[in-house]
Design a protein around this motif. Structure first.
Motif, PDB file in Angstrom:
ATOM      1  N   ARG A 148       2.072   6.282   5.793  1.00 29.58           N
ATOM      2  CA  ARG A 148       3.097   5.334   5.377  1.00 29.58           C
ATOM      3  C   ARG A 148       4.330   6.096   4.912  1.00 29.58           C
ATOM      4  O   ARG A 148       4.252   7.246   4.495  1.00 29.58           O
ATOM      5  CB  ARG A 148       2.588   4.401   4.290  1.00 29.58           C
ATOM      6  CG  ARG A 148       2.232   5.071   2.980  1.00 29.58           C
ATOM      7  CD  ARG A 148       1.496   4.114   2.049  1.00 29.58           C
ATOM      8  NE  ARG A 148       1.235   4.695   0.744  1.00 29.58           N
ATOM      9  CZ  ARG A 148       0.181   4.370  -0.014  1.00 29.58           C
ATOM     10  NH1 ARG A 148      -0.693   3.490   0.424  1.00 29.58           N
ATOM     11  NH2 ARG A 148       0.028   4.925  -1.196  1.00 29.58           N
ATOM     12  N   ILE A 167       6.775   5.385   2.304  1.00 27.84           N
ATOM     13  CA  ILE A 167       7.281   4.713   1.106  1.00 27.84           C
ATOM     14  C   ILE A 167       7.743   5.809   0.151  1.00 27.84           C
ATOM     15  O   ILE A 167       6.935   6.662  -0.250  1.00 27.84           O
ATOM     16  CB  ILE A 167       6.190   3.850   0.449  1.00 27.84           C
ATOM     17  CG1 ILE A 167       5.716   2.762   1.429  1.00 27.84           C
ATOM     18  CG2 ILE A 167       6.701   3.235  -0.847  1.00 27.84           C
ATOM     19  CD1 ILE A 167       4.534   1.969   0.932  1.00 27.84           C
ATOM     20  N   GLU A 202       4.372   8.542  -0.208  1.00 24.69           N
ATOM     21  CA  GLU A 202       4.188   8.774   1.226  1.00 24.69           C
ATOM     22  C   GLU A 202       2.756   9.209   1.554  1.00 24.69           C
ATOM     23  O   GLU A 202       2.046   9.739   0.706  1.00 24.69           O
ATOM     24  CB  GLU A 202       5.150   9.859   1.731  1.00 24.69           C
ATOM     25  CG  GLU A 202       6.623   9.549   1.542  1.00 24.69           C
ATOM     26  CD  GLU A 202       7.179  10.003   0.192  1.00 24.69           C
ATOM     27  OE1 GLU A 202       8.416   9.924   0.012  1.00 24.69           O
ATOM     28  OE2 GLU A 202       6.381  10.420  -0.673  1.00 24.69           O
TER      29      GLU A 202
END
Length: 382
Positions: free
Chosen positions: A265, A267, A271
Motif C-alpha cells: 500500500r 499510504i 507504507e
C-alpha cells in the motif's frame, strides 16, 4: 501366451524400479524442511488438495482469553472456524500500555476491555497457549502461531515502542548487521529469545501437532523493528537465519513456514513495499501470506503473491473486515483467512455471508479421523 507373460514381467519390473503401481503423484510442492513430521506433511498436502477450490475459515484469539472470538463466531454463524490462531506475544511495560492493547500483549486484558494487567507470568501464559492449542488440535482445528516480539536485547518484556519502531527509529545498518552475524552479543540475545519460544513449539512437536508458523509478519511495512529491510542482507537474511536455527539447531520439524507480508500500500507514513523485495525464496517458504486491513482486497494482492510463489500456497494471514462476496469469489486461491480478534464484530451480516459461502470450509466440514485432515465425503468429490 509367452507374449502376455513378458508384458506382465515388464510391468512388475517397472513397479520395482520405482514406478509404483499403487502410489499416486504427490499433490503440490513438498515441505521445505525435508525432515518434516508426517503430520505436517499431511497438513500441507491437505491444503494443496483444496487449493483454488475452497478457503478455510480462521480466527485469531489472544493469549489472555483464548476462547472469546471463536465463541463470537459461533454466536453469529452457528459454526466454528477451522484455523485457530494465537500469538506468543510479549509482556507490555511502561506508562503507554493502552496504545498497544490492540495487538494483545499477553499480560493485559483482551483489547478494548478495560486495559489492566492480568498478573500472570510469562511461563503460565505461554503454557496455557500450548495447552489450548492441544485442545483445539484434538477438535480437528488447524493451529497457526505468530509472535509480536520485542527487540532481542529486551527478551520478552518491553515497552510497545520497542516493537513498533516506525520508519524513523528502525535498527541502524550496524545493528542489523550485528543481529544477523553469528556470535555477536546481539545475535546471542536473539538466540536466547528464540530458545524461549522453541521449547514451547517442541511440546507441540512431541504431541505430533503441526503448526502453521508465521514469524516476523508484515516485514514489508514500516512499523515493526524487523520491517523495511529489503535486499539480500535485509529481512531475507533474518528469515533464513530463523529457519536455520529452529530447523537445524532446535530440530523443530512440525513447522510449516508461512512467510506473511502486508498487502502492499502507498499510504504516507504507513507504507508497505512490494512483496518481492522481502522474499527469501521458495527454498525457505512453504506458504506465502498477506495481511489485509481496511477491506483493501486488491486483485493484485492475490495475483502477485501467486506469481511470486510459483504455484505455492497463498493465504490471508491476518485480516480486518472480511472481504465482500464479490472480492472473495474473485480471489479463490487463498488457502485460509484469519480474522484478527475483535474485527469479527465489525459486520455480522457479512460474517454470516462468508461463513455460509460455498467456497468457505468450517469445522463441521472437516473429517479429522485418524488425525488426518480431510473434507467430509460429500465435499471431497474431486
Amino acid at each position: 501366451m509367452r507374449k502376455n507373460k513378458l508384458y506382465i514381467l515388464i510391468a512388475i519390473a517397472f513397479c520395482f524400479i520405482g514406478f509404483s503401481c499403487s502410489e499416486t503423484k504427490p499433490i503440490g510442492f513438498p515441505p521445505v524442511n525435508k525432515n518434516v513430521t508426517p503430520e505436517a506433511k499431511q497438513l500441507l498436502e491437505f491444503l494443496y488438495s483444496i487449493q483454488g477450490k475452497y478457503t478455510l475459515t480462521g480466527q485469531h484469539n489472544f493469549v489472555s482469553n483464548m476462547e472469546r472470538y471463536d465463541s463470537i463466531v459461533h454466536n453469529i454463524t452457528g459454526k466454528y472456524p477451522v484455523v485457530w490462531g494465537s500469538d506468543f506475544s510479549f509482556m507490555a511495560q511502561g506508562d503507554n500500555i493502552n496504545q498497544f492493547q490492540h495487538c494483545g500483549p499477553m499480560n493485559l486484558t483482551v483489547p478494548y476491555d478495560s486495559c489492566i494487567f492480568n498478573n500472570r507470568s510469562i511461563s503460565d501464559l505461554r503454557q496455557s497457549l500450548i495447552d489450548e492449542a492441544k485442545k483445539k488440535y484434538a477438535e480437528g482445528r488447524i493451529i497457526t502461531l505468530m509472535w509480536h516480539c520485542c527487540f532481542p536485547t529486551n527478551g520478552d518484556e518491553c515497552n510497545g515502542d520497542d516493537i513498533w519502531r516506525w520508519a524513523k527509529n528502525l535498527p541502524s545498518a550496524e545493528e542489523w548487521d550485528q543481529l544477523v552475524t553469528n556470535g555477536t552479543a546481539l545475535n546471542i540475545a536473539w538466540k536466547n529469545q528464540m530458545d524461549g519460544v522453541a521449547k514451547y513449539l517442541k511440546q507441540l512437536q512431541d504431541c505430533k501437532i503441526p503448526v502453521l508458523w508465521r514469524p516476523y509478519h508484515e516485514m514489508n511495512g514500516v512499523w515493526f523493528w524487523w520491517c523495511n529491510k529489503s535486499g539480500e542482507n535485509g529481512f531475507k537474511k533474518l528469515w533464513i537465519m530463523t529457519y536455520d536455527y529452529l530447523t537445524n539447531h532446535h530440530k523443530l520439524n512440525n513447522l510449516l513456514w508461512v512467510w506473511n507480508t502486508n498487502a502492499p500500500r502507498d499510504i504516507e507514513g504507513d507504507e508497505a513495499g512490494p512483496y518481492k523485495d522481502y522474499f527469501p525464496g521458495t527454498d525457505y517458504v512453504d506458504i506465502l501470506a498477506a495481511d489485509v486491513y481496511r477491506q483493501d482486497y486488491k486483485q493484485s494482492h492475490h495475483d502477485d503473491l501467486l506469481t511470486l510463489g510459483e504455484g505455492k500456497l497463498i493465504s490471508l494471514g491476518e485480516i480486518g473486515q472480511l472481504p465482500t462476496v464479490e472480492q472473495y469469489e474473485l480471489q479463490p486461491s487463498w488457502s485460509w483467512f484469519m480474522t484478527w480478534g475483535y474485527f469479527i464484530n465489525r459486520n455480522y451480516d457479512l460474517v454470516r455471508e462468508i461463513y455460509n459461502h460455498q467456497q468457505s470450509i468450517t469445522l463441521d466440514e472437516i473429517d479429522f479421523s485418524n488425525n488426518e485432515y480431510k473434507l467430509i465425503p460429500q465435499l471431497n468429490t474431486n
